[in-house]
Design an enzyme around this catalytic site. Sequence first.
Site, mmCIF file in Angstrom:
data_model
loop_
_atom_site.group_PDB
_atom_site.id
_atom_site.type_symbol
_atom_site.label_atom_id
_atom_site.label_comp_id
_atom_site.label_asym_id
_atom_site.label_seq_id
_atom_site.Cartn_x
_atom_site.Cartn_y
_atom_site.Cartn_z
ATOM 1 N N HIS A 1 0.818 -1.223 0.000
ATOM 2 C CA HIS A 1 0.000 0.000 0.000
ATOM 3 C C HIS A 1 0.851 1.272 0.000
ATOM 4 O O HIS A 1 0.427 2.306 0.528
ATOM 5 C CB HIS A 1 -0.969 -0.023 1.180
ATOM 6 C CG HIS A 1 -0.295 -0.050 2.540
ATOM 7 N ND1 HIS A 1 -0.729 -0.824 3.581
ATOM 8 C CD2 HIS A 1 0.784 0.618 3.023
ATOM 9 C CE1 HIS A 1 0.043 -0.626 4.644
ATOM 10 N NE2 HIS A 1 0.964 0.247 4.325
ATOM 11 N N HIS B 1 -1.502 4.828 9.742
ATOM 12 C CA HIS B 1 -0.186 5.474 9.813
ATOM 13 C C HIS B 1 -0.280 6.860 10.438
ATOM 14 O O HIS B 1 0.383 7.795 10.018
ATOM 15 C CB HIS B 1 0.412 5.625 8.414
ATOM 16 C CG HIS B 1 0.624 4.351 7.665
ATOM 17 N ND1 HIS B 1 -0.409 3.561 7.247
ATOM 18 C CD2 HIS B 1 1.758 3.727 7.258
ATOM 19 C CE1 HIS B 1 0.074 2.500 6.602
ATOM 20 N NE2 HIS B 1 1.384 2.580 6.607
ATOM 21 N N HIS C 1 10.444 -3.876 3.851
ATOM 22 C CA HIS C 1 10.942 -2.505 3.696
ATOM 23 C C HIS C 1 11.204 -1.881 5.053
ATOM 24 O O HIS C 1 10.626 -2.278 6.054
ATOM 25 C CB HIS C 1 10.012 -1.634 2.850
ATOM 26 C CG HIS C 1 8.642 -1.349 3.413
ATOM 27 N ND1 HIS C 1 7.714 -2.330 3.699
ATOM 28 C CD2 HIS C 1 8.016 -0.181 3.703
ATOM 29 C CE1 HIS C 1 6.578 -1.766 4.137
ATOM 30 N NE2 HIS C 1 6.746 -0.464 4.163
ATOM 31 N N GLU D 1 4.335 -5.298 8.410
ATOM 32 C CA GLU D 1 2.962 -5.196 7.889
ATOM 33 C C GLU D 1 2.482 -6.512 7.273
ATOM 34 O O GLU D 1 1.290 -6.660 6.984
ATOM 35 C CB GLU D 1 2.881 -4.067 6.848
ATOM 36 C CG GLU D 1 3.026 -2.683 7.463
ATOM 37 C CD GLU D 1 3.225 -1.583 6.430
ATOM 38 O OE1 GLU D 1 3.102 -0.412 6.795
ATOM 39 O OE2 GLU D 1 3.529 -1.890 5.247
#
Lengths: 115, 281
Positions: B12, B59, B193, B240
């Site tokens: 995303h 977030h 990441h 995630e």
Amino acid sequence: MPRQLPEIPGTTLFDGAQAMKGYALNKMCYSFNSAENRQAFLRDEDAYCARYGLNTAQREAVRRRNVLDLIAAGGNVYYLAKLAGILGLDVQDLGAQQTGMTRDAFMAKLVAAGR
Amino acid sequence: MARIVGAITTSHVPAIGKAIARNLQEDAYWKPFFDGFPPVHRWLAQARPDVAVIFYNDHGLNFFLDKMPTFAVGAAPQYRNADEGWGIPTVPPVPGDPRLSWHLIEGLVAGDFDITTCQEMLVDHAFTIPLALLWPGSGAWPVRAVPVCINTVQYPLPSAMRCYRLGQAIGRAIESYPEDLRVVVIGTGGLSHQLDGERAGFINKAFDTEFMERLPADPLWATRYSVPELAKLTGTQGVELLMWLAARGALGGEAATVHSNYHIPISNTAAGLMLMEPRAA
């Protein structure tokens, strides 16, 4: 006592200790979801930081736009990203700054990870 | 009865939202990523889900550190996207399905998941970008949605096993819903990441590849790792993948991959996409 997290080189996991330390800084960054607040920060950075009660280390890290110092001062990357947005920095800029690489070298490193 | 027609898991990355806004799908940098989606579009056109249950992580749009739920379930008539501070264009509100939400909430709490319920809930790019990827160009969304937010901001995060079991509990609740609904479950985020620290730019292709291979038939493989171990293996934001485990959990016993794609890099991220279907045991 909060549980001790394992060491990961070059990494700070944002735990309770960090969340307490960085509360004021992160709260300021969270406020940047509002365009009006982003403008207020740009108009008078000192006054805006003072309003959120940043400590000296946090104020200095913001002044120097230094991501590693912002993290050391308790900043969380998700909130810091909103400050970076005001400053026109994307996550490649942030990565380059934190790793001491040029932006091009940082991007080449990402591409290399896919080989 | 309601039925889960499949699970879709996708990255995303915010930059995807900008690429969609600028129509960069055919651009050389973006094409290997966007080319993963047409098979999923064709599948969705056949499967025609009525509702999407979406596992994602906020977030810092809806939740701040003043109140940080580990698991939060939306129970709103609609979910608005809003300014996140760094300029991806907002998308139209997504309609909710409060009756299904409350059914899921009842099932979760009865199953010992003490979740937070939200009758108002802003949804950020982790929720909206997957919708824009799956139903491109639709000004009006063709599905109703139920958001399920999992904390990845502040440690301690819920364990991989706990997220998998949350998904299982939601899967059971969906399957016990009396209305004839077709439900797709979506897990957003990852794969490997890391945005922060001297290790920024960390990507682990070997781990991601094994994770994607194992997820349909051996989802418990990833639950052997603690979340800090997953952060070490996949980067601080690679955790995630918890959303992928929850989505896989909702599918239940047996599942098979219908389609997948994996590309490095999109922004600082190894971008993954999977479409899985439940298989009768």
